[in-house]
Structure formats: C-alpha cells, structure tokens
Motif scaffolding. Sequence first.
Motif, PDB file in Angstrom:
ATOM      1  N   LEU A 128     -22.152  -0.068   0.295  1.00  0.00           N
ATOM      2  CA  LEU A 128     -21.391  -1.572   1.310  1.00  0.00           C
ATOM      3  C   LEU A 128     -20.460  -0.681   1.943  1.00  0.00           C
ATOM      4  O   LEU A 128     -19.563  -1.398   2.875  1.00  0.00           O
ATOM      5  CB  LEU A 128     -21.180  -1.944   0.257  1.00  0.00           C
ATOM      6  CG  LEU A 128     -21.552  -2.886  -0.158  1.00  0.00           C
ATOM      7  CD1 LEU A 128     -21.325  -4.055  -2.039  1.00  0.00           C
ATOM      8  CD2 LEU A 128     -23.221  -3.342   0.721  1.00  0.00           C
ATOM      9  N   GLN A 129     -20.448   0.757   2.446  1.00  0.00           N
ATOM     10  CA  GLN A 129     -18.691   1.159   2.837  1.00  0.00           C
ATOM     11  C   GLN A 129     -18.882   0.148   4.727  1.00  0.00           C
ATOM     12  O   GLN A 129     -18.624  -0.199   5.388  1.00  0.00           O
ATOM     13  CB  GLN A 129     -18.817   2.611   2.631  1.00  0.00           C
ATOM     14  CG  GLN A 129     -18.136   2.717   1.786  1.00  0.00           C
ATOM     15  CD  GLN A 129     -17.953   4.029   1.398  1.00  0.00           C
ATOM     16  OE1 GLN A 129     -16.886   4.615   2.103  1.00  0.00           O
ATOM     17  NE2 GLN A 129     -18.886   4.828   1.129  1.00  0.00           N
ATOM     18  N   GLY A 130     -20.565   0.592   5.211  1.00  0.00           N
ATOM     19  CA  GLY A 130     -20.529   0.417   6.516  1.00  0.00           C
ATOM     20  C   GLY A 130     -21.524  -0.924   6.835  1.00  0.00           C
ATOM     21  O   GLY A 130     -21.888  -0.998   7.678  1.00  0.00           O
ATOM     22  N   ALA A 131     -21.858  -1.766   5.955  1.00  0.00           N
ATOM     23  CA  ALA A 131     -22.080  -3.098   5.221  1.00  0.00           C
ATOM     24  C   ALA A 131     -21.713  -4.256   6.771  1.00  0.00           C
ATOM     25  O   ALA A 131     -19.857  -4.433   6.201  1.00  0.00           O
ATOM     26  CB  ALA A 131     -23.346  -3.201   4.234  1.00  0.00           C
ATOM     27  N   GLY A 132     -21.814  -4.750   7.495  1.00  0.00           N
ATOM     28  CA  GLY A 132     -21.311  -6.303   7.646  1.00  0.00           C
ATOM     29  C   GLY A 132     -21.348  -6.545   5.980  1.00  0.00           C
ATOM     30  O   GLY A 132     -21.363  -6.860   5.524  1.00  0.00           O
ATOM     31  N   PRO A 133     -20.180  -7.912   6.150  1.00  0.00           N
ATOM     32  CA  PRO A 133     -19.670  -9.101   5.731  1.00  0.00           C
ATOM     33  C   PRO A 133     -20.872 -10.004   5.480  1.00  0.00           C
ATOM     34  O   PRO A 133     -21.225 -10.503   6.022  1.00  0.00           O
ATOM     35  CB  PRO A 133     -18.732  -9.079   6.219  1.00  0.00           C
ATOM     36  CG  PRO A 133     -18.428  -9.374   7.547  1.00  0.00           C
ATOM     37  CD  PRO A 133     -19.288  -7.757   7.447  1.00  0.00           C
ATOM     38  N   VAL A 134     -20.803 -10.621   4.167  1.00  0.00           N
ATOM     39  CA  VAL A 134     -21.807 -11.537   3.767  1.00  0.00           C
ATOM     40  C   VAL A 134     -20.735 -12.979   3.840  1.00  0.00           C
ATOM     41  O   VAL A 134     -20.053 -12.920   2.977  1.00  0.00           O
ATOM     42  CB  VAL A 134     -22.442 -11.210   2.374  1.00  0.00           C
ATOM     43  CG1 VAL A 134     -23.519 -12.637   2.156  1.00  0.00           C
ATOM     44  CG2 VAL A 134     -23.311 -10.310   2.176  1.00  0.00           C
ATOM     45  N   GLY A 135     -20.908 -13.857   5.392  1.00  0.00           N
ATOM     46  CA  GLY A 135     -20.110 -15.050   5.560  1.00  0.00           C
ATOM     47  C   GLY A 135     -18.622 -14.181   5.859  1.00  0.00           C
ATOM     48  O   GLY A 135     -18.803 -12.836   6.679  1.00  0.00           O
ATOM     49  N   PRO A 136     -17.523 -14.967   6.317  1.00  0.00           N
ATOM     50  CA  PRO A 136     -16.436 -14.481   6.228  1.00  0.00           C
ATOM     51  C   PRO A 136     -15.781 -13.915   6.424  1.00  0.00           C
ATOM     52  O   PRO A 136     -14.815 -13.451   6.501  1.00  0.00           O
ATOM     53  CB  PRO A 136     -16.008 -16.069   6.301  1.00  0.00           C
ATOM     54  CG  PRO A 136     -16.348 -16.462   5.482  1.00  0.00           C
ATOM     55  CD  PRO A 136     -17.437 -16.087   5.331  1.00  0.00           C
ATOM     56  N   GLU A 137     -15.254 -13.250   4.389  1.00  0.00           N
ATOM     57  CA  GLU A 137     -14.671 -12.488   4.090  1.00  0.00           C
ATOM     58  C   GLU A 137     -15.491 -10.875   2.928  1.00  0.00           C
ATOM     59  O   GLU A 137     -14.847 -10.504   2.848  1.00  0.00           O
ATOM     60  CB  GLU A 137     -13.648 -13.198   3.225  1.00  0.00           C
ATOM     61  CG  GLU A 137     -13.545 -14.463   3.364  1.00  0.00           C
ATOM     62  CD  GLU A 137     -12.812 -15.114   2.511  1.00  0.00           C
ATOM     63  OE1 GLU A 137     -11.444 -15.684   2.573  1.00  0.00           O
ATOM     64  OE2 GLU A 137     -13.530 -15.980   0.886  1.00  0.00           O
ATOM     65  N   GLU A 138     -16.707 -11.499   1.889  1.00  0.00           N
ATOM     66  CA  GLU A 138     -17.164 -10.053   1.417  1.00  0.00           C
ATOM     67  C   GLU A 138     -18.115  -9.446   1.679  1.00  0.00           C
ATOM     68  O   GLU A 138     -19.109  -9.646   2.609  1.00  0.00           O
ATOM     69  CB  GLU A 138     -16.842 -10.900  -0.042  1.00  0.00           C
ATOM     70  CG  GLU A 138     -17.833 -11.855  -0.195  1.00  0.00           C
ATOM     71  CD  GLU A 138     -17.160 -13.137  -1.764  1.00  0.00           C
ATOM     72  OE1 GLU A 138     -17.242 -12.206  -2.318  1.00  0.00           O
ATOM     73  OE2 GLU A 138     -17.796 -14.179  -1.399  1.00  0.00           O
ATOM     74  N   ARG A 139     -18.425  -8.194   1.135  1.00  0.00           N
ATOM     75  CA  ARG A 139     -20.036  -7.970   1.418  1.00  0.00           C
ATOM     76  C   ARG A 139     -20.933  -7.767   0.098  1.00  0.00           C
ATOM     77  O   ARG A 139     -21.410  -6.773  -0.024  1.00  0.00           O
ATOM     78  CB  ARG A 139     -19.113  -6.303   1.655  1.00  0.00           C
ATOM     79  CG  ARG A 139     -19.023  -5.975   2.815  1.00  0.00           C
ATOM     80  CD  ARG A 139     -18.394  -4.520   3.756  1.00  0.00           C
ATOM     81  NE  ARG A 139     -18.250  -4.462   5.394  1.00  0.00           N
ATOM     82  CZ  ARG A 139     -17.019  -4.834   5.141  1.00  0.00           C
ATOM     83  NH1 ARG A 139     -16.108  -4.949   4.706  1.00  0.00           N
ATOM     84  NH2 ARG A 139     -16.690  -4.645   7.005  1.00  0.00           N
ATOM     85  N   GLY A 140     -19.899  -7.287  -0.522  1.00  0.00           N
ATOM     86  CA  GLY A 140     -20.195  -7.712  -2.753  1.00  0.00           C
ATOM     87  C   GLY A 140     -19.764  -7.890  -3.653  1.00  0.00           C
ATOM     88  O   GLY A 140     -18.851  -8.027  -3.293  1.00  0.00           O
ATOM     89  N   VAL A 141     -20.311  -8.319  -4.808  1.00  0.00           N
ATOM     90  CA  VAL A 141     -19.870  -8.581  -6.091  1.00  0.00           C
ATOM     91  C   VAL A 141     -20.640  -8.035  -7.039  1.00  0.00           C
ATOM     92  O   VAL A 141     -22.160  -7.668  -7.043  1.00  0.00           O
ATOM     93  CB  VAL A 141     -20.168 -10.260  -5.769  1.00  0.00           C
ATOM     94  CG1 VAL A 141     -19.417 -10.663  -8.162  1.00  0.00           C
ATOM     95  CG2 VAL A 141     -19.704 -11.161  -5.279  1.00  0.00           C
ATOM     96  N   ILE A 142     -19.409  -7.350  -7.593  1.00  0.00           N
ATOM     97  CA  ILE A 142     -20.410  -6.879  -8.945  1.00  0.00           C
ATOM     98  C   ILE A 142     -19.473  -7.488 -10.870  1.00  0.00           C
ATOM     99  O   ILE A 142     -18.775  -7.736 -10.499  1.00  0.00           O
ATOM    100  CB  ILE A 142     -20.142  -4.910  -9.596  1.00  0.00           C
ATOM    101  CG1 ILE A 142     -20.400  -4.204  -8.127  1.00  0.00           C
ATOM    102  CG2 ILE A 142     -20.293  -4.677 -10.683  1.00  0.00           C
ATOM    103  CD1 ILE A 142     -19.766  -3.422  -8.219  1.00  0.00           C
ATOM    104  N   VAL A 143     -20.752  -7.862 -11.292  1.00  0.00           N
ATOM    105  CA  VAL A 143     -20.066  -8.252 -12.288  1.00  0.00           C
ATOM    106  C   VAL A 143     -20.728  -7.146 -13.926  1.00  0.00           C
ATOM    107  O   VAL A 143     -21.806  -7.071 -13.680  1.00  0.00           O
ATOM    108  CB  VAL A 143     -20.887  -9.377 -12.490  1.00  0.00           C
ATOM    109  CG1 VAL A 143     -20.643  -9.941 -14.251  1.00  0.00           C
ATOM    110  CG2 VAL A 143     -20.569 -10.424 -12.384  1.00  0.00           C
ATOM    111  N   ASN A 144     -20.154  -6.984 -14.525  1.00  0.00           N
ATOM    112  CA  ASN A 144     -20.081  -5.929 -15.836  1.00  0.00           C
ATOM    113  C   ASN A 144     -19.905  -6.631 -16.687  1.00  0.00           C
ATOM    114  O   ASN A 144     -19.567  -7.792 -16.870  1.00  0.00           O
ATOM    115  CB  ASN A 144     -19.058  -5.117 -15.162  1.00  0.00           C
ATOM    116  CG  ASN A 144     -19.293  -3.813 -14.411  1.00  0.00           C
ATOM    117  OD1 ASN A 144     -20.148  -3.539 -13.890  1.00  0.00           O
ATOM    118  ND2 ASN A 144     -17.661  -3.858 -14.321  1.00  0.00           N
TER     119      ASN A 144
END
Length: 254
Positions: A128-144
Amino acid sequence: MDIEGLAAIVTGGASGLGGATAARLAKAGAKVTILDLNPDLGGAHASAIGGHFIRLDVTDEGAVEAALDEAEGLHGKARILVNCAGIGAPARIIGRDGKAMPLSDFTRVVTVNLVGSFNMLSKFAARLQGAGPVGPEERGVIVNTASVAAYDGQIGQVSYAASKGGIVGMTLPVAREFARLGVRVMTIAPGIFRTPQLGTLPQDVLDSLGAQVPFPNRLGEGDEFAALVEHIVANPMLNGEVIRLDGAIRMAPK
C-alpha cells in the motif's frame, strides 16, 4: 472507509469467525479473497459469497506473496485485511506422564497464530506504500484476531494464550508505524464463540460454556464478530486498540 467495491483479504475465511467475516464483507460489496488451508470448505464458501479462494499456509512467506499477487490480479489492490487464521492445541506444560510439553508443540501454535498474522500484515501493508488513498484519509485497514485468552489464559492454554498475547502486544506499535502509510490496525479479542471447533462438543458442554458468559448469557455468533469488523473498517478513528468482544466474561483458571 466505504467497503463497497474494495478488495478484501480474509485469512481463515473458510469457516468460523473468518467465514462469517468474509460473508459479511461480501454482502457489503467487497471483493473478497479467502485464504485458508481447507480447499473444500474454502472453495465452497468463496463460491457461495461470490468471492475467490486460494489455499494458503500463512507462515509461508513465498506463498503469501504469491497469494497476494493472485488476489490483486483478480480484484485489484486489497485495502482490507482480516487475520482470522489460527489454531489451538490445548495441553499442560507438564503432562500427566510428568513430561514437559514438546517445544515443537508450543512453537507451532505461536508460529501459526502470531508469526502468521505478522507475515500477512507486513506483506499486505508493504503493497500500500504507493497506493492512493481510499476517500480523504486512509489507504487500508488491518484487523487481527486475538482472544480473551490473551488476558485470562486458562491452564492448558499456554501456547494459545502466548500467541494471542503477542497479537495484542503488537497492535499499538504496528498501528504507530503504519500511520505514515494511512493504514489503521485494530485487534478483536473474542470470548467464547460458536465455531466449527466448538461444534464438535456435546450440547450440554456448549450450554455450560454459554452459561459462563454474563450477558448475553450464551455463546457468541460469528456474525457478531463480523459486524464489529465491518464497523472497524467504516470508522476511521478506530486505530491501535484491542476490543474485547466477550459479553463481559472473565475466564476461570480452568
């Protein structure tokens, strides 16, 4: 983060908590890839929810990279990762025969549950380092996925409790590091939930386990876990925290 149209990865997604999560994310419009060791259950569940299945050992670095490549080629860059893959091997440190638990037994559980989760999240986030944001703030979510055993581990749960305690312990430092990427990291610590593993127990045992939960006075259901995953993905202020999902249970020593 709006789930609709996003690519999601669910490990251990063939059944149980992972299976419920995969189904809920798919219903919310995500393009879901299930990673699991069980090809029969995994393939059938992926087909049922309109997703994709890849057989995977989460402890295998090369296989994880290949699986993420395959999923990305089909659904695009994944923005949601839910780590549900895990095992448990109840055993006392000193058995009835007076012998110590083989180190390999302890190591296996910690390797699958803790090291496997780290293997997945590190390789997921790196993409996700070079990916654009999803919406105004974030690029991804991890749930463990941890467990109340991380806090209230019972006699015979030493390897399981240690592995889940490790997941709890790495939540904040991983969230702090991934903040620069715009990737949130959360952990759910479920209590006693109705899963295929519990399903092999007699009904009276299941009733007894459910009775230990203060309220609601029953076993948790997979979709209740999945509903929390869905909310975590949707709520951008949830980051770096562990949520106990347990009906206020505190496990007894045994």
